[in-house]
Design a protein around this motif. Structure first.
Motif, PDB file in Angstrom:
ATOM      1  N   VAL A  89      10.745 -15.789   4.856  1.00 23.56           N
ATOM      2  CA  VAL A  89      11.988 -16.544   4.649  1.00 23.56           C
ATOM      3  C   VAL A  89      12.792 -15.936   3.502  1.00 23.56           C
ATOM      4  O   VAL A  89      14.018 -15.762   3.596  1.00 23.56           O
ATOM      5  CB  VAL A  89      11.678 -18.026   4.379  1.00 23.56           C
ATOM      6  CG1 VAL A  89      12.939 -18.774   3.968  1.00 23.56           C
ATOM      7  CG2 VAL A  89      11.064 -18.671   5.614  1.00 23.56           C
ATOM      8  N   LEU A  90      12.126 -15.586   2.407  1.00 22.39           N
ATOM      9  CA  LEU A  90      12.804 -14.993   1.257  1.00 22.39           C
ATOM     10  C   LEU A  90      13.451 -13.660   1.631  1.00 22.39           C
ATOM     11  O   LEU A  90      14.610 -13.392   1.283  1.00 22.39           O
ATOM     12  CB  LEU A  90      11.815 -14.802   0.107  1.00 22.39           C
ATOM     13  CG  LEU A  90      12.376 -14.138  -1.159  1.00 22.39           C
ATOM     14  CD1 LEU A  90      13.484 -14.997  -1.759  1.00 22.39           C
ATOM     15  CD2 LEU A  90      11.267 -13.907  -2.178  1.00 22.39           C
ATOM     16  N   ASN A  91      12.706 -12.820   2.353  1.00 24.28           N
ATOM     17  CA  ASN A  91      13.266 -11.533   2.765  1.00 24.28           C
ATOM     18  C   ASN A  91      14.475 -11.717   3.680  1.00 24.28           C
ATOM     19  O   ASN A  91      15.454 -10.977   3.591  1.00 24.28           O
ATOM     20  CB  ASN A  91      12.200 -10.692   3.472  1.00 24.28           C
ATOM     21  CG  ASN A  91      11.268 -10.014   2.490  1.00 24.28           C
ATOM     22  OD1 ASN A  91      11.152 -10.432   1.349  1.00 24.28           O
ATOM     23  ND2 ASN A  91      10.586  -8.981   2.927  1.00 24.28           N
ATOM     24  N   LEU A 116      14.107  -7.064   9.044  1.00 27.09           N
ATOM     25  CA  LEU A 116      12.993  -6.573   9.869  1.00 27.09           C
ATOM     26  C   LEU A 116      11.658  -6.762   9.155  1.00 27.09           C
ATOM     27  O   LEU A 116      10.649  -7.079   9.799  1.00 27.09           O
ATOM     28  CB  LEU A 116      13.216  -5.095  10.196  1.00 27.09           C
ATOM     29  CG  LEU A 116      14.363  -4.793  11.170  1.00 27.09           C
ATOM     30  CD1 LEU A 116      14.543  -3.295  11.325  1.00 27.09           C
ATOM     31  CD2 LEU A 116      14.104  -5.437  12.531  1.00 27.09           C
ATOM     32  N   SER A 117      11.653  -6.562   7.842  1.00 21.30           N
ATOM     33  CA  SER A 117      10.405  -6.776   7.108  1.00 21.30           C
ATOM     34  C   SER A 117       9.991  -8.240   7.168  1.00 21.30           C
ATOM     35  O   SER A 117       8.802  -8.570   7.213  1.00 21.30           O
ATOM     36  CB  SER A 117      10.560  -6.324   5.651  1.00 21.30           C
ATOM     37  OG  SER A 117      11.471  -7.145   4.946  1.00 21.30           O
ATOM     38  N   GLY A 118      10.986  -9.146   7.188  1.00 24.31           N
ATOM     39  CA  GLY A 118      10.666 -10.561   7.343  1.00 24.31           C
ATOM     40  C   GLY A 118      10.035 -10.850   8.696  1.00 24.31           C
ATOM     41  O   GLY A 118       9.092 -11.642   8.795  1.00 24.31           O
ATOM     42  N   LEU A 119      10.550 -10.204   9.747  1.00 22.79           N
ATOM     43  CA  LEU A 119       9.958 -10.377  11.078  1.00 22.79           C
ATOM     44  C   LEU A 119       8.536  -9.823  11.114  1.00 22.79           C
ATOM     45  O   LEU A 119       7.647 -10.397  11.770  1.00 22.79           O
ATOM     46  CB  LEU A 119      10.822  -9.676  12.122  1.00 22.79           C
ATOM     47  CG  LEU A 119      12.239 -10.254  12.315  1.00 22.79           C
ATOM     48  CD1 LEU A 119      13.009  -9.415  13.323  1.00 22.79           C
ATOM     49  CD2 LEU A 119      12.163 -11.706  12.765  1.00 22.79           C
ATOM     50  N   ILE A 150       4.185  -5.612   2.216  1.00 17.85           N
ATOM     51  CA  ILE A 150       5.636  -5.815   2.176  1.00 17.85           C
ATOM     52  C   ILE A 150       5.994  -6.867   1.140  1.00 17.85           C
ATOM     53  O   ILE A 150       6.928  -6.694   0.346  1.00 17.85           O
ATOM     54  CB  ILE A 150       6.147  -6.225   3.569  1.00 17.85           C
ATOM     55  CG1 ILE A 150       6.028  -5.059   4.544  1.00 17.85           C
ATOM     56  CG2 ILE A 150       7.602  -6.702   3.497  1.00 17.85           C
ATOM     57  CD1 ILE A 150       6.363  -5.431   5.982  1.00 17.85           C
ATOM     58  N   SER A 151       5.253  -7.944   1.129  1.00 16.40           N
ATOM     59  CA  SER A 151       5.511  -9.009   0.157  1.00 16.40           C
ATOM     60  C   SER A 151       5.286  -8.526  -1.262  1.00 16.40           C
ATOM     61  O   SER A 151       6.101  -8.791  -2.159  1.00 16.40           O
ATOM     62  CB  SER A 151       4.615 -10.214   0.459  1.00 16.40           C
ATOM     63  OG  SER A 151       4.835 -11.246  -0.481  1.00 16.40           O
ATOM     64  N   LEU A 152       4.201  -7.802  -1.483  1.00 15.07           N
ATOM     65  CA  LEU A 152       3.913  -7.306  -2.828  1.00 15.07           C
ATOM     66  C   LEU A 152       5.003  -6.350  -3.298  1.00 15.07           C
ATOM     67  O   LEU A 152       5.452  -6.420  -4.451  1.00 15.07           O
ATOM     68  CB  LEU A 152       2.552  -6.603  -2.838  1.00 15.07           C
ATOM     69  CG  LEU A 152       2.089  -6.038  -4.190  1.00 15.07           C
ATOM     70  CD1 LEU A 152       1.978  -7.151  -5.226  1.00 15.07           C
ATOM     71  CD2 LEU A 152       0.753  -5.322  -4.037  1.00 15.07           C
ATOM     72  N   GLY A 153       5.459  -5.452  -2.413  1.00 13.17           N
ATOM     73  CA  GLY A 153       6.519  -4.522  -2.783  1.00 13.17           C
ATOM     74  C   GLY A 153       7.835  -5.217  -3.073  1.00 13.17           C
ATOM     75  O   GLY A 153       8.507  -4.938  -4.071  1.00 13.17           O
ATOM     76  N   THR A 154       8.223  -6.154  -2.206  1.00 10.17           N
ATOM     77  CA  THR A 154       9.489  -6.866  -2.383  1.00 10.17           C
ATOM     78  C   THR A 154       9.480  -7.715  -3.648  1.00 10.17           C
ATOM     79  O   THR A 154      10.420  -7.680  -4.454  1.00 10.17           O
ATOM     80  CB  THR A 154       9.767  -7.756  -1.171  1.00 10.17           C
ATOM     81  OG1 THR A 154       9.792  -6.950   0.007  1.00 10.17           O
ATOM     82  CG2 THR A 154      11.102  -8.464  -1.318  1.00 10.17           C
ATOM     83  N   ASP A 155       8.413  -8.475  -3.842  1.00  8.78           N
ATOM     84  CA  ASP A 155       8.343  -9.350  -5.013  1.00  8.78           C
ATOM     85  C   ASP A 155       8.251  -8.547  -6.302  1.00  8.78           C
ATOM     86  O   ASP A 155       8.786  -8.958  -7.340  1.00  8.78           O
ATOM     87  CB  ASP A 155       7.150 -10.299  -4.886  1.00  8.78           C
ATOM     88  CG  ASP A 155       7.271 -11.219  -3.687  1.00  8.78           C
ATOM     89  OD1 ASP A 155       8.414 -11.539  -3.312  1.00  8.78           O
ATOM     90  OD2 ASP A 155       6.236 -11.590  -3.108  1.00  8.78           O
TER      91      ASP A 155
END
Length: 484
Positions: A89-91, A116-119, A150-155
């Protein structure tokens, strides 16, 4: 019946799941004795005595050896799913504004990558059910690991960007807890070696690396390179036309020709603009000694004097006519050219020796940010006491004020910063003013924060001012008037 038992229950694996075979063929797995009985009943063996060694062979423990901790497994899977869904959701919230409305192609690509990363994280959340279940798919663990990465990289990126300013934003309540969650989830999956079972683990790792590299390059291009490579160029012209005498009154009508052209490659928002016509009066001296000391005296008196004439001094400029070319918030596209003719009047016996026009346009680059035009374009009078924009005339004069939200085109910056606002003021008797900051004091003190912040934000959004001026002799204007 064969001497060898035909139902075999294997030893518990690391999660407490026991594989069941019948006649040498695997028929499933069971977490508990109750699940085993249901499985046998479903397969058509309801009367099997699980305690009879002739019917069931127990390996690695008897019928009481069920070490699976169901509550712990379910709690872990629920926590993993919640984290992945929240991160997805955040992405999506970060990427969608750029993917759907960014000005540059690179910024749209960056936004699309976040969507796309969220999907991908949604797919990982679904894979959690299999990975913390019976693991019927060999790649479910790798998919979950990819979602967590993906979550670790984005956050981590959001946290690093937030550390640059350390400003409160509601998104902190999302990406900071998610960073802690993603770190826990990553360590858990590494400990369990969740990538096991992937047919070609090296290709999987290479794909993850290439995807991360492309995302990093796209972010760098959209945030650093692209906004700087397109220079801004404007062509401003302000010229006096041929004067005409007013037939009914002792006045002279003077046309003023104004034109603006955006010759650069980037569209801009007009923050504030102004053109003002001044009449000049001065003192003349045939001896030519007025300039010797007067320019130094004017500097000591706080005036800005960058002109000096030997026979002319004590220059005074009186505003005659003032106006604006554009409304605040209007967009001036690349290659757009606009022209206007403004006519003003002066008395025939005027004492001015020169007429001068000063024109200026303050703009903000559209590839750096977006202005909430609907709110910013509305004028607010500073002299109305019941207005939140009120300021005492002795402090602020009587001005029209414009105030609206401004957002970076890169939504990553928006979610890690406090809201920014653009404010502009215009009055026919004062020079226009503007500012971009996180807060503003309308009581006359301007930007309420650090002045360095305002300078930094003006530079980040690419705000600047261009000028044009022109002068004409009043004697020349009078000479151009046709004789009656």
């Amino acid at each position: 019946m064969s001497i060898r038992p035909w139902v075999v229950v294997e030893a518990p694996d690391g999660r407490g799941l026991r594989r069941v075979t019948i006649g040498g063929e695997t028929v499933g797995s069971a977490w508990s004795l109750r699940e085993l009985r249901k499985m046998l009943d479903r397969l058509g063996y309801p009367d099997v005595d699980v305690e009879d060694p002739a019917s069931v062979c127990w390996r690695g423990g008897d019928s009481s050896a069920w070490p699976a901790r169901a509550w712990r497994r379910r709690a872990t899977s629920v926590l993993m799913m919640l984290g992945l869904v929240a991160s997805a959701v955040l992405n999506g919230m970060i990427g969608w504004p750029d993917a759907s409305g960014a000005l540059t192609f690179a910024q749209r690509i960056t936004g699309a990558l976040f969507v796309l990363s969220g999907l991908a994280q949604v797919a990982a959340a679904i894979s959690v059910l299999d990975y913390w279940g019976r693991r019927q798919s060999k790649i479910s663990g790798a998919i979950v690991l990819l979602g967590v990465l993906i979550s670790l990289g984005t956050d981590s990126l959001l946290l690093l960007m937030w550390l640059e300013e350390r400003e409160y934003t509601p998104y902190m309540l999302a990406f900071m807890p998610l960073w802690c969650w993603s770190l826990w989830a990553f360590l858990l999956l590494v400990r369990e070696k969740s990538w096991k079972g992937v047919p070609q683990p090296k290709r999987f790792a290479a794909g993850v690396f290439v995807s991360a590299l492309l995302t990093a390059l796209s972010l760098a291009y959209s945030t650093m390179y692209q906004p700087a490579v397109a220079p801004m160029r404007f062509a401003l012209k302000a010229e006096f036309g041929t004067a005409r005498a007013d037939r009914g009154r002792p006045f002279i009508q003077v046309p003023l020709k104004l034109s603006v052209e955006n010759t650069g490659e980037v569209s801009v928002y007009v923050i504030i603009n102004d053109f003002t016509v001044y009449g000049r009066t001065s003192k003349y001296s045939e001896q030519g000694n007025l300039v010797k000391e007067r320019w130094k005296e004017s500097f000591e008196e706080g005036e800005t004097r960058e002109e000096a004439e030997r026979h002319v001094d004590q220059l005074e400029y009186t505003p005659i006519s003032s106006g604006r070319f554009y409304r605040p918030g209007e967009v001036l596209g690349s290659g757009q050219e606009d022209a206007r003719v403004h006519v003003f009047e002066i008395p025939k016996n005027v004492q001015y020796d020169l007429l001068r026009v000063d024109m200026q346009i303050t703009y903000m680059r559209k590839d750096r940010g977006r202005i909430d035009v609907e709110n910013f374009s509305k004028p607010h009078a500073s002299w109305i006491k019941r207005s939140p924009y009120y300021c005492h005339p002795s402090v602020c004069g009587e001005t029209l004020r414009y105030h609206g939200r401004v957002r970076h085109n890169n939504n990553l910056v928006n979610v890690t910063r406090k809201p920014r606002y653009v404010t502009a003021e215009w009055s026919p008797t004062r020079s226009p003013k503007y500012s971009i900051s996180s807060s503003y004091d309308f009581k006359g003190r301007g930007a309420a924060g650090d002045p360095a912040e305002e300078t930094r934000e003006v530079d980040r959004f690419g705000a600047s001012t261009v000028y044009a001026s022109s002068e004409v002799s009043v004697a020349e204007l009078l000479r151009s008037i046709p004789s009656p």
